[in-house]
Design a protein around this motif. Structure first.
Motif, PDB file in Angstrom:
ATOM      1  N   ASN A 171       0.801  -1.220   0.000  1.00  0.00           N
ATOM      2  CA  ASN A 171       0.000   0.000   0.000  1.00  0.00           C
ATOM      3  C   ASN A 171       0.834   1.269   0.000  1.00  0.00           C
ATOM      4  N   ILE A 172       2.068   1.183   0.472  1.00  0.00           N
ATOM      5  CA  ILE A 172       2.889   2.379   0.621  1.00  0.00           C
ATOM      6  C   ILE A 172       3.092   3.090  -0.714  1.00  0.00           C
ATOM      7  N   LEU A 173       3.189   2.324  -1.810  1.00  0.00           N
ATOM      8  CA  LEU A 173       3.459   2.959  -3.106  1.00  0.00           C
ATOM      9  C   LEU A 173       2.256   3.726  -3.647  1.00  0.00           C
ATOM     10  N   PRO A 174       1.066   3.103  -3.797  1.00  0.00           N
ATOM     11  CA  PRO A 174      -0.060   3.893  -4.304  1.00  0.00           C
ATOM     12  C   PRO A 174      -0.488   5.009  -3.355  1.00  0.00           C
ATOM     13  N   PHE A 230       3.361   6.502  -5.858  1.00  0.00           N
ATOM     14  CA  PHE A 230       4.442   5.849  -6.592  1.00  0.00           C
ATOM     15  C   PHE A 230       4.023   4.492  -7.154  1.00  0.00           C
ATOM     16  N   GLY A 231       2.742   4.346  -7.450  1.00  0.00           N
ATOM     17  CA  GLY A 231       2.245   3.069  -7.946  1.00  0.00           C
ATOM     18  C   GLY A 231       2.898   2.616  -9.237  1.00  0.00           C
ATOM     19  N   GLU A 232       3.373   3.561 -10.050  1.00  0.00           N
ATOM     20  CA  GLU A 232       3.954   3.190 -11.349  1.00  0.00           C
ATOM     21  C   GLU A 232       5.309   2.505 -11.198  1.00  0.00           C
ATOM     22  N   ARG A 250      12.040  10.945   0.149  1.00  0.00           N
ATOM     23  CA  ARG A 250      11.578  12.330   0.261  1.00  0.00           C
ATOM     24  C   ARG A 250      10.108  12.391   0.663  1.00  0.00           C
ATOM     25  N   ALA A 251       9.289  11.483   0.105  1.00  0.00           N
ATOM     26  CA  ALA A 251       7.858  11.486   0.425  1.00  0.00           C
ATOM     27  C   ALA A 251       7.601  11.091   1.877  1.00  0.00           C
TER      28      ALA A 251
END
Length: 397
Positions: A99-102, A106-108, A170-171
């Motif tokens: 879940n951290i990416l979407p 950063f889902g791509e 950074r996010a």
């Protein structure tokens, strides 16, 4: 009922989990800027938002650059190849819950990618029980005639780590309540002093291979990994769209993992060399900042990997032409068993120190579920610690 320790105006419940303690006190320290540390910080933030209890997180590490193992990891997630039941369970749960990416946009950087398992050995078990089911295929279909057997597996994913990690850092560092701190912690005493001065009762150490020095934990070793980074545009089809994994037990150096978002293919893997001495760490660090100072055993490993790849996958020769590829090396935090445990009170006193580590090359495969379970692990009471004790290291005479 668990006993309590009165400290100031807070009643510290001995058997609380890290997550509960952090939410109750509103403060926590996290050590480590690898993928596990990112998941710990993000999980704390998400849970604090869910229960509307803000948490101040001090996020500590020596650095955030290419010297961190996660920065150069290949990021292949194929959970159904895991033989250890516990790792397989974490891997399959994590496969469904990155879940951290979407959530951070950063889902791509994570893409579904089919995989091909290759082997020359009859004794290597082709996996069974995958949701998609492995399909026996002719290795020559994938320009891999060196091998005798192959299995095509539709399920799998690749996380483009090289491009992702600086952006993800950074996010996460900008999340409300998160305070990044670049600082070298010498030892456990230094860590405890920092935690107390920050006003936190708990600290999570996800320091990778550095835990062997910070916590004096000799169970964790630095496993030298080397990957060759070749231009994906120079890789012929279908090798630019699939993962190739060498399953032969003696040939763990060879694999091919396409990083679409990064625009290159990763070739390489573990070298089988363990690095445990501080002097070797310093030598490797100097080599990463000054190419002329790279240790000779690293350049020898690079040459060995390139030779093996060209022998096994000659179709990749254009991508590995001299001057057309780069390489990265780093130390994977390897342990005989994955470590998720509280450091004993005899060493930490009232401060709770939770250690998460020893994932080796499985960080991007198990991190989400592993962190979730680790943060829910209740700290043993003093009575439990004295009754159960802890494993005693075996020392040679």
């Amino acid at each position: 009922m668990s006993s309590c320790i009165l400290r100031g105006h807070l009643a510290v419940t001995e058997s609380e989990s890290f997550l509960v303690s952090a939410l109750r006190t509103g403060r926590a320290v996290v050590v480590g800027h690898g993928i596990t540390g990112h998941h710990v910080v993000h999980r704390l933030f998400v849970e604090s938002q869910r229960v509307s209890r803000p948490v101040q997180i001090l996020w500590v590490a020596d650095r955030h650059d290419e010297r961190i193992a996660s920065f150069g990891a290949s990021g292949w997630h194929m959970p159904f190849l895991e033989r250890d039941p516990r790792i397989a369970s974490w891997a399959q749960r994590s496969f469904r819950s990155w879940n951290i990416l979407p959530e951070l946009g950063f889902g791509e950087y994570r893409a579904a990618v089919p995989s091909v398992l290759l082997t020359r050995e009859d004794s290597v078990r082709i996996p069974s029980g995958c949701p998609a089911g492995p399909i026996p295929v002719d290795p020559s279909e994938f320009s891999a005639s060196f091998y005798r057997r192959a299995a095509f597996i539709a399920d799998g994913a690749v996380i483009s780590t090289c491009t992702l990690m600086p952006n993800l850092y950074r996010a996460v560092a900008q999340l409300p309540g998160v305070r990044p701190l670049h600082r070298h912690l010498r030892d456990l005493g230094d860590l405890l002093e920092l935690t107390v001065s920050f006003g936190a009762e708990v600290v999570c150490v996800a320091a990778g291979d550095r835990a062997q020095f910070l916590l004096d934990d000799k169970r964790i070793e630095g496993d030298l990994g080397v990957v060759l980074l070749a231009d994906l545009a120079r890789v012929p089809q279908p090798l630019d769209r699939i993962v190739l994994m060498d399953a032969d037990q003696d040939h763990e150096l060879t694999y091919s993992i396409p990083h679409r978002s990064c625009g290159h293919v990763c070739l390489g893997g573990s070298s089988g060399r363990l690095v445990t001495e501080p002097e070797e760490y310093a030598e490797l660090a100097r080599g990463l900042t000054d190419p002329s100072g790279v240790p000779s055993y690293v350049t020898d490993t690079v040459a060995e990997i390139r030779d093996r790849v060209l022998q096994r996958l000659p179709a990749l020769r254009p991508a590995l032409a001299t001057g057309h590829y780069q390489y990265w090396y780093g130390l994977r935090p390897l342990a005989e068993r994955v470590i998720a445990e509280w450091v004993p009170r005899t060493r930490t006193g009232p401060v709770g120190v939770l250690q998460l580590g020893g994932l080796g090359g499985s960080g991007f495969t198990v991190a989400p579920a592993f962190v979730q379970d680790g943060l829910a692990l209740r700290r043993p009471t003093s009575r439990m610690e004295s009754h159960l004790g802890r494993p005693t290291p075996v020392h040679s005479s």
